[in-house]
Design an enzyme around this catalytic site. Sequence first.
Site, mmCIF file in Angstrom:
data_model
loop_
_atom_site.group_PDB
_atom_site.id
_atom_site.type_symbol
_atom_site.label_atom_id
_atom_site.label_comp_id
_atom_site.label_asym_id
_atom_site.label_seq_id
_atom_site.Cartn_x
_atom_site.Cartn_y
_atom_site.Cartn_z
ATOM 1 N N GLU A 1 31.708 33.718 35.925
ATOM 2 C CA GLU A 1 31.372 35.185 36.737
ATOM 3 C C GLU A 1 29.864 35.262 36.811
ATOM 4 O O GLU A 1 29.512 35.742 37.794
ATOM 5 C CB GLU A 1 31.871 36.424 35.879
ATOM 6 N N GLU B 1 28.740 46.499 43.353
ATOM 7 C CA GLU B 1 28.520 46.455 41.703
ATOM 8 C C GLU B 1 27.702 44.996 41.761
ATOM 9 O O GLU B 1 27.882 44.249 41.045
ATOM 10 C CB GLU B 1 29.932 45.907 40.769
ATOM 11 N N ARG C 1 38.034 33.696 30.546
ATOM 12 C CA ARG C 1 37.998 32.226 30.298
ATOM 13 C C ARG C 1 37.407 31.692 29.281
ATOM 14 O O ARG C 1 37.894 30.702 28.553
ATOM 15 C CB ARG C 1 37.359 31.477 31.596
ATOM 16 N N HIS D 1 41.520 38.650 28.626
ATOM 17 C CA HIS D 1 41.574 37.242 29.734
ATOM 18 C C HIS D 1 40.541 36.290 29.678
ATOM 19 O O HIS D 1 40.672 35.429 30.440
ATOM 20 C CB HIS D 1 42.107 37.943 31.081
ATOM 21 N N ASP E 1 32.399 39.707 40.732
ATOM 22 C CA ASP E 1 31.993 38.451 40.095
ATOM 23 C C ASP E 1 32.998 37.708 40.099
ATOM 24 O O ASP E 1 33.068 36.623 39.210
ATOM 25 C CB ASP E 1 31.128 38.657 38.949
ATOM 26 N N HIS F 1 47.826 39.943 30.174
ATOM 27 C CA HIS F 1 47.511 39.372 31.421
ATOM 28 C C HIS F 1 48.547 38.240 31.672
ATOM 29 O O HIS F 1 48.792 37.382 30.749
ATOM 30 C CB HIS F 1 46.027 38.816 31.069
#
Length: 377
Positions: A133, A119, A217, A215, A97, A248
């Site tokens: 995503e 996936e 967003r 991480h 994604d 990250h």
Amino acid sequence: MIKNLIVFGTRPEAIKMAPVVKEFLKYPDIFHTKVCVTAQHREMLDQVLDFFEIKPDFDLDLMKPHQNLYSLSSSIILGLKPILETFKPDYVYVHGDTTTTMASSIAAFYSGSNICHIEAGLRTFNMQSPFPEEMNRSVTGVVSNIHFSPTETSKNNLLRENKLKDSIIVTGNTVIDALMFSVNKVKNLNYQDTEIEHLKRILDAEKKLILVTGHRRENHGAGFVRICEALKEIAVDNPQTQIIYPVHLNPNVHGPVYRLLSEIDNIQLIAPLSYPAFVWLMEKSYLIVTDSGGVQEEAPSLGKPVLVMRDTTERPEAVEAGTVILVGTNKDKIVDEANKLLNDAFAYKTMSKLHNPYGDGMASQRIVNYIKSILKS
Ligand code: UD1
Ligand code: UDP
């Protein structure tokens, strides 16, 4: 000869596609398989390519510091055009994604190739969480011809979207193939790893290890400030714990985390770990606190409880089994749940069940066997 193009760009896609690449390469008489990396991630992608010894045939080398969704998406589509036009793959494989997934599947659609989404079918049914995503995987689902779903739940999500039943194949998640490969490789007596040696030196055997990653967003900004405040409180209130946090490289994460957590004695901020070193550290940990998708899938196979710093998850299986708890980015909730697991042996034991809702290590083989079976029919 069937031409395959396998495309990925970020660390998690690389980890989850590596077993698929290796499986296809076992059949050079049937498949001409090429790997294209967009390099949406650079250093974190290269760590994975090195460990799995994958040499991409094409490298778009796109990562820019502080990249944005607009330029990244368009560069991927434009970068793939000449590759798709010259190699003319029969099948293009995309994973998960990310922006690489969504933009590559659109480019593959323009080229007329068959698109296989690995996936497939994970959904929160909330376009803002995870952002972007949920949109990326939904769009990829729209243009894909074959959906390789990791679980029955993800298959059912696709059926609800009226995808054809015969186009959905439940395989398990290839992350478990990667995890098993890594665990076995690290167990080999001849295996040497400087990162693992370094971790052995910094680990305090007397303390309970909390492993942290993050991480997402939608957690950038205020969310990460709350996460850091929670970690600080857990560390200060529980001097018998050690928090290790491989940070990250996204500047929206790296910046606040180093600014807010550098000075705490029992918190160690380190660079992103290579996959085998991270898996080794997961095995050593008492508790994992993360917003990562992949870590949520790996931890149950290692019997590690997870606090997930998100409000939604597209991976409900481990939540339902009681080994993962969603804590969002609410400081008090993160602290309370962590304290409970650190101090209540029964609560800890209840959450530390070893189970494999996401796969059995055979997903890549099922994917390749399925493609072989289409060719025969
Ligand atoms: C991306 C994916 C996210 C996935 C995550 C896995 C999108 C929109 N986001 O998020 O779905 O869960 O990867 O980690 O596709 N950077 C480096 N070196 C690296 C990697 C990143 O310096 O090896 C820095 C760069 O400044 C880069 C920034 O991080 O511009 C952001 O990278 P990007 O891929 O856009 O977003 P991620 O937060 O990594
Ligand atoms: N991982 C790693 N090194 C680290 C942290 C994580 O190799 O320092 C692995 C982890 O085992 C998992 C994957 O990276 O397989 C998860 O990546 P990330 O959290 O970046 O992305 P997500 O899974 O959330 O998309």
